[in-house]
Design a protein around this motif. Structure first.
Motif, PDB file in Angstrom:
ATOM      1  N   SER A  39     -40.027  35.886 -13.853  1.00  0.00           N
ATOM      2  CA  SER A  39     -39.188  35.399 -14.953  1.00  0.00           C
ATOM      3  C   SER A  39     -38.266  34.284 -14.487  1.00  0.00           C
ATOM      4  CB  SER A  39     -38.375  36.566 -15.521  1.00  0.00           C
ATOM      5  OG  SER A  39     -37.473  36.118 -16.510  1.00  0.00           O
TER       6      SER A  39
ATOM      7  N   GLY B  32     -37.541  34.556 -20.213  1.00  0.00           N
ATOM      8  CA  GLY B  32     -37.316  35.991 -20.208  1.00  0.00           C
ATOM      9  C   GLY B  32     -38.620  36.755 -20.142  1.00  0.00           C
ATOM     10  N   ARG B  33     -38.538  38.006 -19.699  1.00  0.00           N
ATOM     11  CA  ARG B  33     -39.764  38.792 -19.549  1.00  0.00           C
ATOM     12  C   ARG B  33     -40.428  39.060 -20.896  1.00  0.00           C
ATOM     13  NH1 ARG B  33     -38.570  43.585 -15.328  1.00  0.00           N
ATOM     14  NH2 ARG B  33     -40.857  43.686 -15.379  1.00  0.00           N
TER      15      ARG B  33
END
Length: 544
Positions: free
Chosen positions: A105, A111-112
Motif C-alpha cells: 500500500s 489504500g488497501r
C-alpha cells in the motif's frame, strides 16, 4: 433378542476413557461384552449415550484447543505479512489485485481497500508496461519463479522495484514480492556519472600537473621565505634564491654544507634528532613540524625564525621553509610590554578599589560583631565568620596584586626579585622552595629579565597547584654563551602524550604554552622533561 447398540463402532480407547470418567470404579479396559448381564437394554443404551456425551465433550475441547492454536498461528502470519519490510501482492490471471500488505500500500501510494480489485498495471509506469505483461505471462505459462524490474508511477518520483513472482499451488494466482531498489538505481546512476566526471577530472588534472610542474621553479625563485632541502643527516641538498639573501651565503656555499651552518648547533641537533625519530615511524601519515628557533647569518648575527619542515614523500629528506620573524618578535615584545602595563593598571585598580573595600567591610564586620556579642550572639558569630572570610579574600587580592605588580629589574635586583618570588610562593605553599642564583647574574635587557621572571612564576605555579610538589628548586645559570633558568620539582609530573597525537616540538597545557610564548619573544627555548609520578624539569635557555 438382544438389542445391538449402533455406537459399537466408536473408538474403543476413547470410549474406555469416557466409561472411566462416568464410572470411576469401572476399569478402563472394560468392553461391552464384559458388561453385567443383568442390566436391561434401556439401561445399557442410556449408559452408552452418557459415555458418548463425554467422548464428544472431550473431542470438542480438543477441537477448541486446536482452533485457538490455528487462530494464533494465523494472527502471527498476518502480522508478519502486514509488517514485512517488502511489498507482497497477490494478483489473478487478469492482473487484478486480490490482496496486498501494508508495504505494498505504501509503495503503490494507495489504500488497501482501493488496491483490492484494481489492476496492478494501473500503478506501473508506461515504460514498464510491456515488461510487466511479459513477466505475468511467463509466470502463469511456465509456473516457475520469474524476476524482473518495473518502474512504478509517482508521485513524487518514480520508484524502481525488483519483482519476484511465483504461482500459487492451484495455478490461478500469482504471488509477487516487490522490493524498492530506487536508491540502488540512483546510486548506480550517480556512480556512472561520477565515472564520467572522474575521467574528465583526470584529463584536467594531468593538464594541471603539467602546468604546476612548469610553475614550480617560478614559485621557488620568487618566494620571499627561504626554502631549503636537507636529508636526515642535516646535509643541505638545495636552496632557493631567498635562502642566499636571508643568510648572506651564496647558493654554492650552502649546498653540500650542514644545516648547522645557518642554525645554532644545539637547536640544529634537536631538529635532526626529532626528524630521525619521526622517520622511524612505520605509518604513512604526513610527517612534519613547525618550530620557532634562532638562525645565524654569515656574520654570526642571530635572529628569530619560524621553521616549518615536512617530509618529501617517502624519501629520507625534508623541505624546510624558513621565515624571518624579526619584525613579528619586536611587535610581540611591544605587546608584552603593553601587557605588563595593563597588569600594573589592573593591580592598582584591585588594590585601590576592591581591596580597600573588602578591608573596610571586614573591619566594619569585626566592629559590629563586637557590639552584638552580648545582644545577639548568633548574629555576632555570623559577622565574625564573615569578617574572617573577608580577611582571607583581602589576602587573596593582595597576592593577586603582588603577582600583577610591574617588575623594574636591573643588574642589581634580578636575584632579589627571584628571591621575593620564591618567598611569596613559600607563604601559601607547604612545599620547600629553594633558589640557586649567583650574585653576579647580569641581564642588561629588562624585557628579557621580566620574561624570565614570568616563566619562573608560571613554572612555580604549575608545580605547586597542579603537580602538588613538596620540593621545588629554582636554578639560574649564566655563562658567556647562555643564560639558563631551571625549575625542578618532585611532583606528579606530566604524562607524555603519544607522538602521533600531538605536533612535534609542541607542549601540552595552557601554562606550558604561555612559557613557550614568552621564551619565543626573547629568543629563548623552553624544554620540559617530565614523567608521570617522577616530577618535572622546566628548562629555559637563552643564547647570548
Amino acid at each position: 433378542m438382544k438389542l445391538k447398540s449402533p455406537l459399537r463402532s466408536i473408538n474403543k480407547s476413547l470410549k474406555n476413557y469416557a466409561v472411566h470418567l462416568f464410572h470411576p470404579e469401572t476399569p478402563k479396559s472394560l468392553t461391552p461384552d464384559d458388561e453385567p448381564s443383568g442390566e436391561s437394554t434401556l439401561q445399557r443404551l442410556v449408559h452408552e449415550l452418557q459415555v458418548h456425551q463425554i467422548e464428544l465433550e472431550t473431542q470438542n475441547e480438543e477441537l477448541r484447543h486446536t482452533q485457538l492454536q490455528l487462530s494464533d498461528a494465523r494472527d502471527q502470519y498476518l502480522q508478519l505479512y502486514d509488517m514485512a519490510p517488502v511489498a507482497y501482492v497477490t494478483i489473478d490471471q487478469k492482473g487484478k489485485i486480490l490482496d496486498a500488505n501494508l508495504k505494498a500500500s505504501e509503495l503503490l501510494s494507495a489504500g488497501r481497500k482501493a488496491l483490492h480489485g484494481s489492476a496492478l498495471a494501473d500503478f506501473i509506469s508506461p515504460t514498464s508496461q510491456d515488461a510487466y505483461y511479459l513477466h505475468r505471462q511467463a509466470v502463469f505459462s511456465t509456473g516457475f519463479k520469474q524476476v524482473t524490474e518495473l518502474t512504478l508511477k509517482g508521485p513524487p518520483t518514480r520508484i524502481v522495484t525488483r519483482v519476484e513472482s511465483v504461482t500459487s499451488v492451484d495455478k490461478d494466482r500469482c504471488l509477487m514480492v516487490l522490493v524498492d531498489i530506487t536508491s540502488q538505481k540512483q546510486a548506480e546512476a550517480a556512480l556512472q556519472k561520477l565515472n564520467e566526471e572522474l575521467e574528465t577530472l583526470v584529463e584536467e588534472r594531468m593538464r594541471q600537473i603539467q602546468m604546476s610542474f612548469n610553475r614550480l621553479n617560478t614559485i621557488l625563485n620568487t618566494a620571499t621565505d627561504a626554502i631549503i632541502t636537507i636529508n636526515n643527516q642535516g646535509k643541505i641538498e638545495s636552496v632557493n634564491p631567498a635562502s642566499a639573501e636571508m643568510f648572506g651565503y651564496s647558493a654554492e656555499e650552502l649546498i653540500g654544507g650542514n644545516i648547522s651552518l645557518v642554525i645554532p648547533t644545539q637547536q640544529a641537533e634537536a631538529l635532526l634528532k626529532n626528524i630521525n625519530q619521526l622517520l622511524q615511524q612505520q605509518d604513512n601519515r604526513p610527517i612534519g613540524c613547525v618550530m620557532d628557533m634562532s638562525a645565524r647569518r654569515k656574520g654570526g648575527y642571530l635572529f628569530p625564525i619560524s621553521l616549518s619542515s615536512n617530509r618529501i614523500d617517502k624519501e629520507n629528506a625534508f623541505t624546510c621553509i624558513i621565515r624571518d620573524m624579526s619584525e613579528r618578535v619586536e611587535l610581540e615584545k611591544v605587546l608584552l610590554q603593553r601587557t605588563e602595563e595593563e597588569r600594573n593598571r589592573i593591580g592598582r585598580e584591585l588594590h585601590d578599589t576592591i581591596g580597600q573595600t573588602v578591608v573596610g567591610i571586614a573591619l566594619k564586620a569585626i566592629s559590629l560583631s563586637t557590639e552584638l556579642e552580648k545582644i545577639a550572639p548568633p548574629l555576632a558569630q555570623a559577622l565574625g565568620d564573615m569578617s574572617a572570610k573577608l580577611e582571607a579574600t583581602g589576602r587573596e587580592i593582595h597576592t593577586i596584586v603582588s603577582d600583577l605588580s610591574p617588575l623594574r629589574m636591573d643588574d642589581n635586583d634580578f636575584k632579589e626579585a627571584f628571591q621575593w618570588l620564591v618567598d611569596s610562593c613559600q607563604i601559601y605553599s607547604q612545599a620547600k622552595i629553594t633558589l640557586e642564583c649567583p650574585n653576579n647574574v647580569a641581564i642588561k635587557d629588562s624585557r628579557v629579565a621580566t620574561q624570565l621572571y614570568r616563566i619562573a612564576q608560571e613554572a612555580l605555579h604549575n608545580a605547586i597547584k597542579h603537580a602538588k610538589a613538596t620540593l621545588i628548586r629554582v636554578k639560574i645559570e649564566q655563562t658567556s654563551e647562555f643564560i639558563r633558568l631551571s625549575v625542578i620539582d618532585n611532583g606528579s609530573g606530566i604524562a607524555s602524550a603519544p607522538q602521533a597525537s600531538r605536533p612535534p616540538f609542541s607542549l601540552s597545557g595552557k601554562g606550558l604554552e604561555n612559557m613557550k610564548y614568552r621564551a619565543h619573544v626573547i629568543g629563548a627555548d623552553v624544554v620540559v622533561l617530565s614523567n608521570r609520578g617522577k616530577g618535572s624539569h622546566v628548562e629555559c635557555t637563552l643564547l647570548t
